[in-house]
Design a protein around this motif. Structure first.
Motif, PDB file in Angstrom:
ATOM      1  N   LEU A  17      -9.174  54.405 -32.331  1.00  0.00           N
ATOM      2  CA  LEU A  17     -10.155  53.965 -31.341  1.00  0.00           C
ATOM      3  C   LEU A  17     -10.433  52.472 -31.447  1.00  0.00           C
ATOM      4  O   LEU A  17     -10.517  51.765 -30.438  1.00  0.00           O
ATOM      5  CB  LEU A  17     -11.456  54.760 -31.507  1.00  0.00           C
ATOM      6  CG  LEU A  17     -11.469  56.187 -30.971  1.00  0.00           C
ATOM      7  CD1 LEU A  17     -12.805  56.844 -31.247  1.00  0.00           C
ATOM      8  CD2 LEU A  17     -11.182  56.202 -29.477  1.00  0.00           C
ATOM      9  N   SER A  21      -9.686  49.471 -28.625  1.00  0.00           N
ATOM     10  CA  SER A  21     -10.913  48.974 -27.989  1.00  0.00           C
ATOM     11  C   SER A  21     -11.408  47.657 -28.577  1.00  0.00           C
ATOM     12  O   SER A  21     -11.733  46.730 -27.832  1.00  0.00           O
ATOM     13  CB  SER A  21     -12.026  50.027 -28.090  1.00  0.00           C
ATOM     14  OG  SER A  21     -12.301  50.350 -29.447  1.00  0.00           O
ATOM     15  N   ALA A  25      -6.995  45.409 -25.441  1.00  0.00           N
ATOM     16  CA  ALA A  25      -7.566  45.939 -24.200  1.00  0.00           C
ATOM     17  C   ALA A  25      -6.850  47.208 -23.748  1.00  0.00           C
ATOM     18  O   ALA A  25      -6.970  47.603 -22.586  1.00  0.00           O
ATOM     19  CB  ALA A  25      -7.501  44.879 -23.096  1.00  0.00           C
ATOM     20  N   PHE A  27      -7.528  50.186 -24.244  1.00  0.00           N
ATOM     21  CA  PHE A  27      -8.434  51.261 -23.837  1.00  0.00           C
ATOM     22  C   PHE A  27      -8.563  51.331 -22.320  1.00  0.00           C
ATOM     23  O   PHE A  27      -8.836  52.406 -21.754  1.00  0.00           O
ATOM     24  CB  PHE A  27      -9.820  51.031 -24.461  1.00  0.00           C
ATOM     25  CG  PHE A  27     -10.620  49.963 -23.771  1.00  0.00           C
ATOM     26  CD1 PHE A  27     -11.563  50.290 -22.814  1.00  0.00           C
ATOM     27  CD2 PHE A  27     -10.402  48.624 -24.052  1.00  0.00           C
ATOM     28  CE1 PHE A  27     -12.284  49.302 -22.161  1.00  0.00           C
ATOM     29  CE2 PHE A  27     -11.121  47.635 -23.412  1.00  0.00           C
ATOM     30  CZ  PHE A  27     -12.068  47.973 -22.465  1.00  0.00           C
ATOM     31  N   ARG A  36     -16.091  50.406 -23.256  1.00  0.00           N
ATOM     32  CA  ARG A  36     -15.620  49.724 -24.472  1.00  0.00           C
ATOM     33  C   ARG A  36     -16.644  49.755 -25.612  1.00  0.00           C
ATOM     34  O   ARG A  36     -16.288  50.103 -26.746  1.00  0.00           O
ATOM     35  CB  ARG A  36     -15.241  48.286 -24.144  1.00  0.00           C
ATOM     36  CG  ARG A  36     -14.587  47.565 -25.310  1.00  0.00           C
ATOM     37  CD  ARG A  36     -14.059  46.207 -24.919  1.00  0.00           C
ATOM     38  NE  ARG A  36     -13.017  45.753 -25.815  1.00  0.00           N
ATOM     39  CZ  ARG A  36     -12.235  44.716 -25.597  1.00  0.00           C
ATOM     40  NH1 ARG A  36     -12.367  44.031 -24.486  1.00  0.00           N
ATOM     41  NH2 ARG A  36     -11.311  44.362 -26.474  1.00  0.00           N
ATOM     42  N   LEU A  39     -16.635  53.176 -27.232  1.00  0.00           N
ATOM     43  CA  LEU A  39     -15.441  53.455 -28.025  1.00  0.00           C
ATOM     44  C   LEU A  39     -15.486  52.728 -29.367  1.00  0.00           C
ATOM     45  O   LEU A  39     -15.106  53.289 -30.402  1.00  0.00           O
ATOM     46  CB  LEU A  39     -14.189  53.032 -27.248  1.00  0.00           C
ATOM     47  CG  LEU A  39     -13.861  53.846 -25.996  1.00  0.00           C
ATOM     48  CD1 LEU A  39     -12.660  53.247 -25.282  1.00  0.00           C
ATOM     49  CD2 LEU A  39     -13.597  55.299 -26.349  1.00  0.00           C
ATOM     50  N   ILE A  40     -15.954  51.482 -29.355  1.00  0.00           N
ATOM     51  CA  ILE A  40     -16.066  50.737 -30.615  1.00  0.00           C
ATOM     52  C   ILE A  40     -17.067  51.417 -31.542  1.00  0.00           C
ATOM     53  O   ILE A  40     -16.830  51.570 -32.749  1.00  0.00           O
ATOM     54  CB  ILE A  40     -16.473  49.280 -30.336  1.00  0.00           C
ATOM     55  CG1 ILE A  40     -15.347  48.551 -29.595  1.00  0.00           C
ATOM     56  CG2 ILE A  40     -16.814  48.555 -31.627  1.00  0.00           C
ATOM     57  CD1 ILE A  40     -15.697  47.136 -29.175  1.00  0.00           C
ATOM     58  N   CYS A 209     -12.302  58.099 -16.065  1.00  0.00           N
ATOM     59  CA  CYS A 209     -11.112  57.943 -16.898  1.00  0.00           C
ATOM     60  C   CYS A 209      -9.865  58.211 -16.057  1.00  0.00           C
ATOM     61  O   CYS A 209      -9.958  58.566 -14.883  1.00  0.00           O
ATOM     62  CB  CYS A 209     -11.163  58.895 -18.089  1.00  0.00           C
ATOM     63  SG  CYS A 209     -11.316  60.631 -17.631  1.00  0.00           S
ATOM     64  N   GLU A 267      -7.193  45.012 -16.956  1.00  0.00           N
ATOM     65  CA  GLU A 267      -7.885  46.163 -16.363  1.00  0.00           C
ATOM     66  C   GLU A 267      -7.046  46.666 -15.190  1.00  0.00           C
ATOM     67  O   GLU A 267      -7.168  46.174 -14.067  1.00  0.00           O
ATOM     68  CB  GLU A 267      -9.285  45.762 -15.894  1.00  0.00           C
ATOM     69  CG  GLU A 267     -10.181  45.287 -17.039  1.00  0.00           C
ATOM     70  CD  GLU A 267     -11.535  44.831 -16.558  1.00  0.00           C
ATOM     71  OE1 GLU A 267     -11.865  45.056 -15.356  1.00  0.00           O
ATOM     72  OE2 GLU A 267     -12.273  44.235 -17.360  1.00  0.00           O
TER      73      GLU A 267
END
Length: 270
Positions: A17, A21, A25, A27, A36, A39-40, A209, A267
Motif C-alpha cells: 500500500l 500510494s 502514483a 494507486f 491517497r 491508503l497511506i 475505484c 491520474e
C-alpha cells in the motif's frame, strides 16, 4: 498459520500500500486521487501492527520461559518430597499445544501472498483498450448530465481545453450549441473503432475505484489512428449530430486538426 506468517503477510500488505500510494502514483490506477491519504494511513497501520505484535510476543515469550523454569523447579521439588515420604511424585499436566492446522495455514498464507507479490513485481496498469472492448455494447448509455462540469464560456479563436465528460455533456445535451465552430482540446488514450478511418479517443471515469469505471469516448476523424493504448492530446472541432436521429446515444464526433503523443498522466481516470 503461525504468528510469524501472519506478521509477514501484514508487512507485505502494508508495504504494498505504501509503495503505490506514498512512494508513487500507481494507486491512481485503481482508485480516485482523494483516497491517497487513506491508503497511506492504512499501509502505516498494517506495518505498525505486526511490529507491535512482535514486541508483545517477545515479552510474552519471556514470561512463558519464566513459567517453564518455575514448573521445572516445582517438579524437582515434588520429586524430592515424594522420595522423602515414599510416594509417587505428582506429575503436572503439560501445557496445551497449538500445533493443529499449521500445514493448512501455511498453504492459505502462500495464496494470500501471491496478489501482494504481484503489486511489488508488476503492478497492473490502469484500464485500457482491452477493458473498453470487453465491455463494449451495441448501444451506449448517454453520459450523466453534469451542469457544474460545463465551462462558463467557450471562446472562438482560441483552444478550449475540456474534459471528456464536459465535451460529451455539451455535445449531447446543450440546446445553445455552444460547441459549434469552437476549437477544443481533449486528452485520452486510443482505442480502434474497427470501421472506416475513425478511432476512439477514450477516457475512463470512476466514482470510487476501477471496478465502477464508465467509458467516455469521442469518435476522432480526419487523422490516422495512433498506436492503440497510446495517450494523445487531440485538438479539433465538434461534428454536430445529424438531425432526425433515433435518440439512441452514440459517442460524439470531432474532426482533428492536431494529435500530440503524450506520456500517460499520473491520474488516468476522470
Amino acid at each position: 498459520m503461525n504468528r510469524v506468517t501472519q506478521h509477514l503477510i501484514l508487512l507485505l500488505l502494508g508495504g504494498a500500500l505504501l509503495k503505490i500510494s506514498a512512494f508513487s502514483a500507481d494507486f491512481a490506477n485503481y482508485v480516485k486521487p482523494g483516497f491517497r491519504p487513506l491508503l497511506i494511513a492504512a499501509g502505516t497501520v498494517l506495518i505498525f501492527l505486526p511490529v507491535a505484535s512482535a514486541a508483545f510476543d517477545h515479552r510474552r515469550s519471556r514470561g512463558v520461559a519464566r513459567q517453564t523454569e518455575l514448573r521445572r523447579a516445582r517438579a524437582i521439588e515434588e520429586a524430592h518430597l515424594a522420595r522423602l515420604v515414599g510416594r509417587e511424585p505428582v506429575i503436572p499436566s503439560p501445557a496445551p499445544s497449538h500445533q493443529h492446522g499449521r500445514a493448512g495455514g501455511h498453504r492459505v498464507a502462500s495464496l494470500l501472498m501471491i496478489p501482494t507479490a504481484v503489486i511489488f513485481l508488476a503492478a497492473p496498469p490502469a484500464l485500457g483498450s482491452f477493458a473498453v472492448q470487453q465491455a463494449e455494447q451495441a448501444s451506449h448509455t448517454p453520459p450523466p448530465t453534469l451542469v457544474e462540469a460545463r465551462p462558463t464560456t467557450l471562446k472562438p479563436g482560441r483552444v478550449n481545453v475540456l474534459s471528456m465528460i464536459e465535451f460529451a455533456d455539451l455535445a449531447w445535451d446543450d440546446p445553445s450549441g455552444s460547441l459549434r465552430g469552437k476549437t477544443v482540446r481533449l486528452t485520452g488514450f486510443v482505442v480502434p473503432s474497427g470501421h472506416g478511418g475513425a478511432w476512439y479517443l477514450t477516457r475512463m471515469r470512476i466514482a470510487c475505484c476501477a471496478a465502477d469505471a464508465l467509458t467516455m469516448q469521442v469518435v476522432v476523424k480526419g487523422v490516422p489512428a495512433p498506436e492503440t493504448d497510446s495517450w494523445v492530446r487531440v485538438t479539433g472541432t465538434w461534428i454536430p449530430r445529424k438531425a432526425g436521429g433515433t435518440g439512441t446515444y452514440s459517442p460524439p464526433e470531432m474532426t482533428a486538426s492536431r494529435v500530440e503523443r503524450i506520456t500517460p498522466p499520473d491520474e488516468p481516470y476522470e
